[in-house]
Design a protein around this motif. Structure first.
Motif, PDB file in Angstrom:
ATOM      1  N   ASN A   1       0.730  -1.166   0.066  1.00  0.00           N
ATOM      2  CA  ASN A   1       0.125   0.057   0.001  1.00  0.00           C
ATOM      3  C   ASN A   1       0.813   1.181  -0.065  1.00  0.00           C
ATOM      4  OD1 ASN A   1      -1.780   2.164   1.644  1.00  0.00           O
ATOM      5  ND2 ASN A   1      -3.197   0.789   0.409  1.00  0.00           N
TER       6      ASN A   1
ATOM      7  N   THR B   1       2.979   5.779  -2.750  1.00  0.00           N
ATOM      8  CA  THR B   1       4.254   6.489  -2.937  1.00  0.00           C
ATOM      9  C   THR B   1       4.312   6.807  -4.713  1.00  0.00           C
ATOM     10  OG1 THR B   1       5.214   5.820  -1.224  1.00  0.00           O
ATOM     11  CG2 THR B   1       6.785   6.371  -3.151  1.00  0.00           C
TER      12      THR B   1
ATOM     13  N   LEU C   1       4.913   7.105   8.469  1.00  0.00           N
ATOM     14  CA  LEU C   1       4.441   6.641   7.229  1.00  0.00           C
ATOM     15  C   LEU C   1       3.576   5.392   7.447  1.00  0.00           C
ATOM     16  CD1 LEU C   1       4.612   6.798   4.361  1.00  0.00           C
ATOM     17  CD2 LEU C   1       6.614   5.205   4.210  1.00  0.00           C
ATOM     18  N   SER C   2       2.243   5.293   6.825  1.00  0.00           N
ATOM     19  CA  SER C   2       1.729   4.004   7.032  1.00  0.00           C
ATOM     20  C   SER C   2       0.627   3.821   5.920  1.00  0.00           C
ATOM     21  CB  SER C   2       0.764   4.572   8.253  1.00  0.00           C
ATOM     22  OG  SER C   2      -0.187   3.184   8.278  1.00  0.00           O
ATOM     23  N   ASN C   3      -0.133   2.777   5.805  1.00  0.00           N
ATOM     24  CA  ASN C   3      -0.947   2.486   4.814  1.00  0.00           C
ATOM     25  C   ASN C   3      -2.171   3.042   4.854  1.00  0.00           C
ATOM     26  OD1 ASN C   3      -1.691   0.880   7.118  1.00  0.00           O
ATOM     27  ND2 ASN C   3      -2.484  -0.822   6.122  1.00  0.00           N
TER      28      ASN C   3
ATOM     29  N   GLU D   1       0.136   8.800   4.316  1.00  0.00           N
ATOM     30  CA  GLU D   1       0.464   7.644   3.208  1.00  0.00           C
ATOM     31  C   GLU D   1       1.642   8.248   1.982  1.00  0.00           C
ATOM     32  OE1 GLU D   1      -3.247   7.675   1.283  1.00  0.00           O
ATOM     33  OE2 GLU D   1      -4.079   6.231   2.663  1.00  0.00           O
ATOM     34  N   GLY D   2       2.040   7.433   1.249  1.00  0.00           N
ATOM     35  CA  GLY D   2       3.290   7.639   0.659  1.00  0.00           C
ATOM     36  C   GLY D   2       3.138   8.824  -0.169  1.00  0.00           C
ATOM     37  N   ARG D   3       2.075   9.275  -0.555  1.00  0.00           N
ATOM     38  CA  ARG D   3       1.787  10.501  -1.293  1.00  0.00           C
ATOM     39  C   ARG D   3       2.394  11.661  -0.449  1.00  0.00           C
ATOM     40  NH1 ARG D   3      -3.760   9.741  -0.632  1.00  0.00           N
ATOM     41  NH2 ARG D   3      -3.991   8.239  -2.398  1.00  0.00           N
TER      42      ARG D   3
ATOM     43  N   LEU E   1       4.822  12.155   0.783  1.00  0.00           N
ATOM     44  CA  LEU E   1       6.375  12.644   0.980  1.00  0.00           C
ATOM     45  C   LEU E   1       6.477  13.686  -0.138  1.00  0.00           C
ATOM     46  CD1 LEU E   1       7.389   8.689   0.830  1.00  0.00           C
ATOM     47  CD2 LEU E   1       8.013  10.362   2.450  1.00  0.00           C
ATOM     48  N   PHE E   2       5.769  13.894  -1.116  1.00  0.00           N
ATOM     49  CA  PHE E   2       6.002  14.727  -2.305  1.00  0.00           C
ATOM     50  C   PHE E   2       5.160  16.116  -1.986  1.00  0.00           C
ATOM     51  CE2 PHE E   2       6.374  10.444  -3.686  1.00  0.00           C
ATOM     52  CZ  PHE E   2       7.730  10.361  -3.712  1.00  0.00           C
TER      53      PHE E   2
ATOM     54  N   THR F   1      11.055  -0.417   4.672  1.00  0.00           N
ATOM     55  CA  THR F   1       9.983   0.380   3.963  1.00  0.00           C
ATOM     56  C   THR F   1      10.747   1.386   3.422  1.00  0.00           C
ATOM     57  OG1 THR F   1       8.366  -0.468   5.618  1.00  0.00           O
ATOM     58  CG2 THR F   1       7.821   1.287   4.056  1.00  0.00           C
TER      59      THR F   1
ATOM     60  N   VAL G   1      10.472   2.665  -0.577  1.00  0.00           N
ATOM     61  CA  VAL G   1       9.976   3.706  -0.969  1.00  0.00           C
ATOM     62  C   VAL G   1      11.002   4.602  -1.607  1.00  0.00           C
ATOM     63  CG1 VAL G   1       9.328   5.982  -0.075  1.00  0.00           C
ATOM     64  CG2 VAL G   1       8.087   3.749   0.818  1.00  0.00           C
TER      65      VAL G   1
ATOM     66  N   THR H   1      10.305   5.457  -5.845  1.00  0.00           N
ATOM     67  CA  THR H   1      10.179   6.865  -6.168  1.00  0.00           C
ATOM     68  C   THR H   1      11.346   7.116  -7.258  1.00  0.00           C
ATOM     69  OG1 THR H   1       9.764   7.544  -3.970  1.00  0.00           O
ATOM     70  CG2 THR H   1      10.650   9.365  -5.483  1.00  0.00           C
TER      71      THR H   1
END
Lengths: 357, 357
Positions: A232, A237, B180-182, B212-214, B216-217, B230, B234, B238
């Motif tokens: 996930n 990401t 960071l998590s799901n 969530e991963g998104r 990060l940006f 993880t 990640v 990326t």
């Protein structure tokens, strides 16, 4: 085919699901969509869109599983929720697949409790098809979010299911399978990845070992297995990185002068192609692999276009008749992959039993 | 400042490190670079580049830590390896920082065994600065690969170190910190993320919960903590996604006709800006946070430009004099974050003790 759409699931429900269903229904007059949800709200949405065509059927359900609810508890308690009512239609054979952009954990819970698992499957997984950016092919990532706590046997089973899926649906004869890790050397990874790799090395699959995150897009492998937490995080990401890159381009062009705007105009066909390739809406939804029947998890932020594509994915999955092939491959894997239970709704994980109390 | 460069580390060693050192040295005549490596090979490289300027000093080391070696064993056994000799120079105060594009585990092992940890730090982490694509800022991801097995206290300490780093180095007064998590709901995540979040909620940091991963940006947070497995996945994801998007654009333009080529020419300044923003070579290297002294992990595939930028990162880290601030923040965190040991080279993790046998 008759497809069930959970009209109450997703950030933009019921408007986006209703509009997505109409887009799909007009394009596929030979198939039917059952729209499950609150009657008054569905009627209002359909009226705004000029009414339902003959192949769209509203079906009443008075409750909704909310995003913050415990997945198993909600499915068990809310007997008239759109998700549960939808799964009941599939269970009774009145529809061949279900699509929902709602609580993905609840979609999994509904599938487990109402449809059950394929014989020999310990845990179903969400299988997301990613576009490879080299090679213009696809890479299937599983699990992308259904199972946070996993055992090595789960990853190994997903490798079997993923391989069978890529062969049956995309015609890839012998998909290359890898375990996602923090380096390619066998000494890398966690106890989970190392033990899953040890199982897969004994398998008849085309197992290539560990891959790093970049191989999801390189076209080097067609199936990548990982735990649902990592899967996930990786998926979100990727979404963030792709959206960021295209957003950066767009804002630079908007701020720029005439030459940049002309350049952007000339490159428009390429940008459109890139968008199609990167946009989650085009991928549609991700199937739950390992359940009895077809369940498609669509993105929570699904637009009408994304719902339409998720219905297309449901149609393709239902038409492919994957059950026989998936079941055959899981049975064949029993020679190298010992499993503990026999499918159906019995023997759920501790996590799932906990949630059912 | 005097910076040590492990000239034998990285896929393109010693050529890329030597050329990177020369790029840096010519731009920073007031600083010095000590090039540690096999004398004959360094001399040959330097001769090809027209000799070493006065601020570049070759320093002999006859051994090399290879990528497939056990990190701790190699550092202990290969007493004349470029990495170990380099760390000895830093330990004796003859240099203020070390840069290596070699075995990142061995850089961590060398830092732990030869420099030790800051007082109160249980585990150092690799801290990677990612460009946020909205907001044009940065997000620090730690750990990005040094620690595969982690406990909640490690993530909490990295939040402290990361916040202090972003404040001291980038002037961000009160960095927002997330785990960071799901999913963003507190019910998501693993035991590790939930317990780390519970610790961080009691802290004086600007803790915002799960991302969530998104994110990060997105520019929503400045510090993101996760386990090293993880984090590494990640980071590589990326890299792969960004390289894939730009590669896709390039190949479409190359295959296209004159209008596309003209469009690409007009947009060249934007593509160049995008490349600068996404290219790992421009970020340079990632510091090991929590060690005594400055150690910078550069990308294994580092080009001369990437090595040059890693030396710039080493210089900035050394000049910032972070030790006092990091130590103060770790000590201050003792009110909410109980730790088990007191820094230095004692009390290493089980994983590390295992590797040392």
């Amino acid at each position: 085919m008759r497809l069930v759409l959970d009209a109450m699931g997703g950030d933009h429900a019921p408007e986006a699901p209703v509009r997505g269903a109409l887009l799909f229904a007009r394009e596929h007059p030979e198939h039917e969509v059952v729209l499950v949800g609150a009657p008054a709200r569905l009627d209002a949405c359909l009226a705004r869109e000029g009414g339902a065509p003959g192949n769209v059927h509203p079906y009443p359900a008075t409750e909704v599983v909310e995003m913050e609810e415990d997945a198993f508890a909600a499915i068990r308690r809310k007997k008239d929720s759109s998700l549960r009512v939808g799964f009941e239609l599939v269970r009774r054979g009145e529809a061949q697949a279900l699509v929902s952009a709602g609580h993905s954990g609840a979609v999994m819970a509904g599938a487990l409790l109402l449809l059950g698992r394929l014989p020999g499957v310990e845990r179903p997984a969400i299988a997301t098809l990613l576009p490879t950016l080299k090679g213009a092919g696809h890479c299937l990532l599983l699990d992308s979010g259904a199972n946070v706590e996993c055992r090595p046997v789960h990853l190994a089973q997903w490798a079997v299911l993923g391989s069978a899926y890529m062969r049956a649906l995309l015609g890839i004869e012998r998909p290359r399978v890898a375990v996602l890790s923090n380096g390619e050397e066998p000494s890398k990874g966690t106890a989970l990845t190392r033990e899953a790799s040890a199982l897969l090395r004994r398998s008849e699959l085309h197992f290539t070992g560990y891959v790093e995150g970049r191989s999801l897009f390189s076209g080097d492998v067609e199936v990548v297995v990982t735990d649902g937490f990592t899967g996930n995080v990786v998926l979100k990401t990727t979404e963030g990185a792709a959206a960021g890159v295209t957003g950066l381009l767009r804002s630079a062009i908007e701020r720029g002068g005439l030459p940049l705007k002309l350049g952007a105009l000339l490159l428009r066909p390429i940008f459109a192609g890139l968008k199609t390739r990167l946009d989650y809406a085009e991928v549609g939804g991700a199937p739950l692999l390992g359940i009895e029947g077809v369940g498609i998890v669509a993105h929570g932020r699904s637009s009408p276009r994304a719902i339409q594509q998720a219905l297309v994915a449901a149609l393709r999955n239902a038409e492919a008749g994957l059950r026989a092939e998936l079941t055959r491959c899981i049975a064949q894997a029993a020679s190298w992959l010992p499993v503990r239970q026999r499918g159906g709704t019995r023997g759920l994980s501790e996590e799932q039993r906990g949630a059912r109390r």
